[in-house]
Scaffold this motif. Structure first.
Motif, PDB file in Angstrom:
ATOM      1  N   SER A 132       0.695  -1.103  -0.299  1.00  0.00           N
ATOM      2  CA  SER A 132       0.007   0.013  -0.026  1.00  0.00           C
ATOM      3  C   SER A 132       0.888   1.281   0.079  1.00  0.00           C
ATOM      4  O   SER A 132       1.886   1.242   0.715  1.00  0.00           O
ATOM      5  CB  SER A 132      -1.000  -0.016   1.214  1.00  0.00           C
ATOM      6  OG  SER A 132      -1.600   1.310   1.056  1.00  0.00           O
ATOM      7  N   GLY A 133       0.707   1.927  -0.702  1.00  0.00           N
ATOM      8  CA  GLY A 133       1.246   3.394  -0.916  1.00  0.00           C
ATOM      9  C   GLY A 133       2.231   3.614  -2.164  1.00  0.00           C
ATOM     10  O   GLY A 133       3.032   4.261  -2.421  1.00  0.00           O
ATOM     11  N   GLN A 134       2.583   2.321  -2.485  1.00  0.00           N
ATOM     12  CA  GLN A 134       3.413   2.208  -3.788  1.00  0.00           C
ATOM     13  C   GLN A 134       2.807   2.778  -4.959  1.00  0.00           C
ATOM     14  O   GLN A 134       1.744   2.729  -5.228  1.00  0.00           O
ATOM     15  CB  GLN A 134       3.988   0.809  -4.174  1.00  0.00           C
ATOM     16  CG  GLN A 134       4.877   0.476  -2.786  1.00  0.00           C
ATOM     17  CD  GLN A 134       5.549  -1.027  -3.416  1.00  0.00           C
ATOM     18  OE1 GLN A 134       4.892  -1.831  -3.710  1.00  0.00           O
ATOM     19  NE2 GLN A 134       6.927  -1.140  -3.252  1.00  0.00           N
ATOM     20  N   GLN A 135       3.677   3.069  -5.929  1.00  0.00           N
ATOM     21  CA  GLN A 135       3.325   3.517  -7.307  1.00  0.00           C
ATOM     22  C   GLN A 135       3.396   2.230  -8.233  1.00  0.00           C
ATOM     23  O   GLN A 135       4.520   1.731  -8.193  1.00  0.00           O
ATOM     24  CB  GLN A 135       4.177   4.479  -7.833  1.00  0.00           C
ATOM     25  CG  GLN A 135       4.193   5.982  -7.203  1.00  0.00           C
ATOM     26  CD  GLN A 135       3.094   6.995  -7.991  1.00  0.00           C
ATOM     27  OE1 GLN A 135       2.413   6.410  -9.168  1.00  0.00           O
ATOM     28  NE2 GLN A 135       2.644   7.911  -7.196  1.00  0.00           N
ATOM     29  N   THR A 162       0.054   4.124 -14.530  1.00  0.00           N
ATOM     30  CA  THR A 162       0.823   4.325 -13.403  1.00  0.00           C
ATOM     31  C   THR A 162       0.129   5.093 -12.280  1.00  0.00           C
ATOM     32  O   THR A 162      -0.362   6.312 -12.746  1.00  0.00           O
ATOM     33  CB  THR A 162       2.392   4.725 -13.598  1.00  0.00           C
ATOM     34  OG1 THR A 162       2.855   4.013 -14.631  1.00  0.00           O
ATOM     35  CG2 THR A 162       2.979   4.855 -12.216  1.00  0.00           C
ATOM     36  N   PHE A 163      -0.192   4.559 -11.078  1.00  0.00           N
ATOM     37  CA  PHE A 163      -0.785   5.109 -10.187  1.00  0.00           C
ATOM     38  C   PHE A 163      -0.276   4.804  -8.531  1.00  0.00           C
ATOM     39  O   PHE A 163       0.117   3.671  -8.766  1.00  0.00           O
ATOM     40  CB  PHE A 163      -2.210   5.316 -10.208  1.00  0.00           C
ATOM     41  CG  PHE A 163      -2.941   3.646 -10.611  1.00  0.00           C
ATOM     42  CD1 PHE A 163      -3.128   3.041  -9.558  1.00  0.00           C
ATOM     43  CD2 PHE A 163      -2.952   3.255 -11.908  1.00  0.00           C
ATOM     44  CE1 PHE A 163      -3.271   1.679  -9.657  1.00  0.00           C
ATOM     45  CE2 PHE A 163      -3.239   1.993 -12.186  1.00  0.00           C
ATOM     46  CZ  PHE A 163      -3.673   1.059 -11.162  1.00  0.00           C
ATOM     47  N   PRO A 164      -0.839   5.545  -7.738  1.00  0.00           N
ATOM     48  CA  PRO A 164      -0.602   5.023  -6.188  1.00  0.00           C
ATOM     49  C   PRO A 164      -1.750   4.031  -5.927  1.00  0.00           C
ATOM     50  O   PRO A 164      -2.756   4.250  -6.502  1.00  0.00           O
ATOM     51  CB  PRO A 164      -0.544   6.272  -5.763  1.00  0.00           C
ATOM     52  CG  PRO A 164      -1.325   7.225  -6.166  1.00  0.00           C
ATOM     53  CD  PRO A 164      -1.056   6.852  -7.577  1.00  0.00           C
ATOM     54  N   ILE A 165      -1.268   3.011  -5.085  1.00  0.00           N
ATOM     55  CA  ILE A 165      -2.162   1.912  -5.011  1.00  0.00           C
ATOM     56  C   ILE A 165      -2.381   1.957  -3.218  1.00  0.00           C
ATOM     57  O   ILE A 165      -1.564   2.264  -2.584  1.00  0.00           O
ATOM     58  CB  ILE A 165      -1.930   0.743  -5.235  1.00  0.00           C
ATOM     59  CG1 ILE A 165      -2.996  -0.380  -5.275  1.00  0.00           C
ATOM     60  CG2 ILE A 165      -0.520   0.099  -4.546  1.00  0.00           C
ATOM     61  CD1 ILE A 165      -4.015  -0.166  -6.202  1.00  0.00           C
ATOM     62  N   VAL A 167      -4.263   4.186  -1.409  1.00  0.00           N
ATOM     63  CA  VAL A 167      -4.278   5.139  -0.670  1.00  0.00           C
ATOM     64  C   VAL A 167      -5.716   6.116  -1.173  1.00  0.00           C
ATOM     65  O   VAL A 167      -5.764   7.333  -1.098  1.00  0.00           O
ATOM     66  CB  VAL A 167      -3.249   6.289  -1.149  1.00  0.00           C
ATOM     67  CG1 VAL A 167      -2.124   5.601  -0.412  1.00  0.00           C
ATOM     68  CG2 VAL A 167      -2.946   6.097  -2.570  1.00  0.00           C
ATOM     69  N   GLN A 169      -6.788   6.839  -4.439  1.00  0.00           N
ATOM     70  CA  GLN A 169      -6.459   7.419  -5.484  1.00  0.00           C
ATOM     71  C   GLN A 169      -7.480   6.550  -6.986  1.00  0.00           C
ATOM     72  O   GLN A 169      -7.353   7.033  -7.781  1.00  0.00           O
ATOM     73  CB  GLN A 169      -5.061   7.496  -6.129  1.00  0.00           C
ATOM     74  CG  GLN A 169      -4.253   8.271  -5.100  1.00  0.00           C
ATOM     75  CD  GLN A 169      -4.814   9.725  -5.240  1.00  0.00           C
ATOM     76  OE1 GLN A 169      -4.961  10.413  -6.183  1.00  0.00           O
ATOM     77  NE2 GLN A 169      -4.833  10.364  -4.059  1.00  0.00           N
ATOM     78  N   ASP A 175      -7.920  -0.788  -5.030  1.00  0.00           N
ATOM     79  CA  ASP A 175      -7.176  -0.683  -3.689  1.00  0.00           C
ATOM     80  C   ASP A 175      -6.973  -1.969  -2.802  1.00  0.00           C
ATOM     81  O   ASP A 175      -6.000  -2.203  -2.393  1.00  0.00           O
ATOM     82  CB  ASP A 175      -7.740   0.536  -3.115  1.00  0.00           C
ATOM     83  CG  ASP A 175      -7.302   2.002  -3.179  1.00  0.00           C
ATOM     84  OD1 ASP A 175      -5.965   1.972  -4.250  1.00  0.00           O
ATOM     85  OD2 ASP A 175      -7.531   2.892  -3.043  1.00  0.00           O
ATOM     86  N   ALA A 219       6.281  -2.129  -9.335  1.00  0.00           N
ATOM     87  CA  ALA A 219       5.742  -1.307  -7.905  1.00  0.00           C
ATOM     88  C   ALA A 219       6.989  -0.973  -7.377  1.00  0.00           C
ATOM     89  O   ALA A 219       8.086  -1.502  -7.352  1.00  0.00           O
ATOM     90  CB  ALA A 219       5.092  -2.515  -7.290  1.00  0.00           C
TER      91      ALA A 219
END
Length: 220
Positions: A132-135, A162-165, A167, A169, A175, A219
């Motif tokens: 959690s929190g990684q791109q 590409t996106f943060p997971i 969190v 978004q 998520d 990741a």
């Protein structure tokens, strides 16, 4: 004496008349010559104009003949074969990944009623688990769960997303479903409407239960 004088005076007028007649004839001849010269000059001028007009017409016809093919002939661009659309480039895969990740997956519709999030591993990756929190970088296909109709895919333009997971978004189904998946994996996410975009179709977004097939490429 008077007879001689009379004879001379009788001859005098005859010579004068002849002289005058000769002068008049010469004058008429000169005038006739000038008229002939004028007419010849005019005719010569007309002939020159005619020649120039003829040359001009011929030149113009030549120009028209030479320019007409250029105007009507197809260009090289028109005759060249149309460039065929090329397929999007294959994504860069992590080392040791399954080559199947280079190909867009075919996603089938689901069966039955979907009540909760379901994560199915289709290809198991050998990389680290997503935190959690990684791109994360992914390729994905999204379809409606009930009929399998595609509504979105990163494969269309050949650019992974590409996106943060973990969190907030992305939708909750992503998520919750992608955290813990190892890099290099292909997973199927069956997401009920409340964990996707909702069940109301009036918002313009895909409503109801959805199915995604997601390739996790990186990741960090």
């Amino acid at each position: 004496m008077s007879e001689r004088v009379q004879n001379r005076s009788g001859q005098g007028p005859g010579k004068a008349e002849r002289r005058l007649a000769a002068q008049l004839a010469a004058k008429k001849a000169a005038e006739a010559k000038r008229r002939r010269q004028s007419i010849l000059g005019a005719l010569a001028g007309l002939a020159v104009v005619g020649v120039l007009v003829g040359v001009f017409v011929v030149v113009n016809q030549g120009d028209d003949d030479s320019s007409e093919p250029a105007a009507t002939a197809p260009s090289a661009e028109a005759t060249a074969p149309a460039e065929q659309p090329t397929a999007p480039p294959a994504p860069q895969l992590p080392a040791g990944s399954d080559p199947a990740l280079k190909t867009k997956p075919k996603v089938e519709p689901g069966k039955g009623e979907l009540k909760k999030l379901a994560v199915t591993t289709l290809i198991k990756g050998k990389g680290a688990a997503v935190k959690s929190g990684q791109q994360i970088t992914t390729n994905y296909v999204g379809v409606f769960y009930k009929d399998g109709k595609e509504f979105d895919a990163s494969w269309k333009n050949g650019q992974p997303a590409t996106f943060p997971i973990g969190v907030g978004q992305v939708i909750k189904g992503w998520d919750q479903g992608l955290v813990g998946v190892t890099v290099g994996s292909r997973v199927q996410l069956d997401i009920p409407g409340e964990l996707a975009y909702g069940n109301d179709a009036s918002g313009g977004r895909p409503a109801g239960p959805l199915r995604f097939v997601v390739d996790v490429l990186a990741a960090q």
